[in-house]
Design an enzyme around this catalytic site. Sequence first.
Site, PDB file in Angstrom:
ATOM      1  N   CYS A  62       0.777  -1.358   0.075  1.00 54.49           N
ATOM      2  CA  CYS A  62      -0.163   0.032  -0.022  1.00 54.49           C
ATOM      3  C   CYS A  62       0.898   1.271   0.153  1.00 54.49           C
ATOM      4  CB  CYS A  62      -1.080   0.016   1.284  1.00 54.49           C
ATOM      5  SG  CYS A  62      -0.181   0.291   2.956  1.00 54.49           S
ATOM      6  N   ALA A  65       2.941   1.947   2.997  1.00 49.06           N
ATOM      7  CA  ALA A  65       4.128   0.987   3.075  1.00 49.06           C
ATOM      8  C   ALA A  65       5.299   1.274   2.102  1.00 49.06           C
ATOM      9  CB  ALA A  65       3.893  -0.408   2.469  1.00 49.06           C
ATOM     10  N   ARG A  96      12.177  -5.476   5.325  1.00 51.26           N
ATOM     11  CA  ARG A  96      13.066  -5.291   4.226  1.00 51.26           C
ATOM     12  C   ARG A  96      14.391  -5.521   4.620  1.00 51.26           C
ATOM     13  NH1 ARG A  96      12.111  -2.796  -0.974  1.00 51.26           N
ATOM     14  NH2 ARG A  96      13.733  -1.083  -0.441  1.00 51.26           N
ATOM     15  N   HIS A 195       5.913   6.695  -2.380  1.00 45.84           N
ATOM     16  CA  HIS A 195       7.404   7.034  -2.698  1.00 45.84           C
ATOM     17  C   HIS A 195       7.294   8.518  -2.993  1.00 45.84           C
ATOM     18  CE1 HIS A 195       7.695   2.870  -4.386  1.00 45.84           C
ATOM     19  NE2 HIS A 195       8.118   2.685  -3.300  1.00 45.84           N
TER      20      HIS A 195
HETATM   21  S1  SF4 Z   1      -1.809  -1.750   5.887  1.00 50.04           S
HETATM   22 FE1  SF4 Z   1      -2.872   0.027   7.142  1.00 50.04          FE
HETATM   23  S2  SF4 Z   1      -2.138   1.909   5.566  1.00 50.04           S
HETATM   24 FE2  SF4 Z   1      -1.863   0.075   4.307  1.00 50.04          FE
HETATM   25  S3  SF4 Z   1      -3.771  -0.328   3.074  1.00 50.04           S
HETATM   26 FE3  SF4 Z   1      -3.669  -1.668   5.134  1.00 50.04          FE
HETATM   27  S4  SF4 Z   1      -5.077  -0.370   6.579  1.00 50.04           S
HETATM   28 FE4  SF4 Z   1      -4.550   1.006   4.963  1.00 50.04          FE
END
Ligand code: SF4
Length: 542
Positions: A62, A65, A96, A195
Amino acid sequence: MIDKARFPVPAEVKEELIKKYPSKVARKRTKQIVINHPDPESMPEIGANVRTVPGIITQRGCTYAGCKGVVLGPTRDILNITHGPIGCGFYSWLTRRNQTRPPEETDENFMTYCFSTDMQEDDIVFGGEKKLKQAVQEAFDIFHPKAIGIFSTCPVGLIGDDVHAVAREMKEKLGINVFGFSCEGYKGVSQSAGHHIANNQLFKHVIGNDDTPHPEKFKINLLGEYNIGGDAFVLEDLLERCGIKLVATFSGNSSYDAFANSHTADLNAIMCHRSINYVAEMMEEKYGIPWIKVNFIGAESSAKSLRKIAAYFEDAELMERVEQVIAEEMAKVEEVRSEIRSRCEGKTAMLFVGGSRAHHYQDLFREIGMKVVAAGYEFAHRDDYEGRRVLPNIKVDADSRNIEQLTVEPDPERYRPRKTEAERQRLKEQGFEFSDYEGMMSEMERESLVIDDISHYESEKLIEIYKPAVFCAGIKEKYAVQKMGVPCKQLHSYDYGGPYAGFEGAINFYKEIDRLVNSKIWGYIQAPWQKNPEITATYAVK
Ligand code: SF4
């Protein structure tokens, strides 16, 4: 050219990959699966940076991340607080294997911690800003960091907490640099949006904060190098031996002070084009620092990149020193390479990973005689595949519009073009490329398969059809691939291996691949469903 007698016909493979999909999904996937023609005139257009169809199991991560995990994650001394539920925080906590080396043991290193506001139901209903302020205060009281970054996850965007207002207030109160990132997971189609958001905020809040000059003659920044498995340590050593000063790495083995001072360098060398070209473009605009694309994965590519950096500075002494280092290193590489090549020659590989890794690692396979029959990125845009020449034709979609576009102008005092127009022209005439990236497809074989945002189903089909000697991907794919009797090498975290950058890294990688593709163990593996293809069950209650 892919040998047709040995390998399946790519058009038929493509047909096979999409024939199970409903027609609407197949129409979409067909644009993201192309048969490569490496020449710029006949290169096919690939669908990229578009939303994954719901229901398809994707490799992607996502936006949060990409922002917290990829770009800011490897920085040791910015205290990064994830504002959101604890699950999101764990997702970006050192998965990572980024490494760091503080100058002294007592120096700050927050990378081994996971800071989160741990939002609960009450915070979602009544708002989480108060809790965030408390978290910033608590972090400051305990750790006394010089900077704090705040990262928003999905629930924060949904309830409307203003992390930037909290950051401003706490910055004033604490007297340290506090800045926020609106990097909610849903903000873009993949981690790529994260990014871009990370780049924008670093540029706005950190880069340029410290003007202290460096006395060295050849000063560069390395962008898009994340120190996985110790890659940055190898490159730092290599550059130092050549006499090149590394002002900052974004962001492997990095520090806040190095970011703040990075605008004093004279060249930006980009490794992962996708994750950080934004910073390079903005630094050129504001400070006059040119950027070039480099690749330190693969021995030949490392040599080429060192020569490119030396050519930029147009200094005979530097060029000579670089050639000496290359000669010393290549002798060590050759010793290992020829032996390993004799065992790996002709074997096949597939790479579905990252935003440049699927491109860069092909050089390492080529060096030991292995053939890459299919590759693709998780979060790339069309230019990462087809080269930057397609930039003017890329459609701006809803997701790109979601991300702030900074207007950058030359800094009235600090803008200093590092090369005059005449110098740039002279270098260009010698074949030197500024601000350019030719993309992955130009270097892949004709008729190899290029697949964007590959699905789990497509990966399995490809493995079934080609039976590659090795499949490179990430942790989400690893065990499914290995249950099919094919080794999977993680190129996001390197499993437990590395470093793989530079000459030393190339030797490590050859040895690792040799071990993987020549081990007999894979032939003995049978997934449970190969023995019992049907799962049978009975109702417990009649
Ligand atoms: S990990 Fe958290 S920020 Fe990423 S898609 Fe899931 S709920 Fe959303």
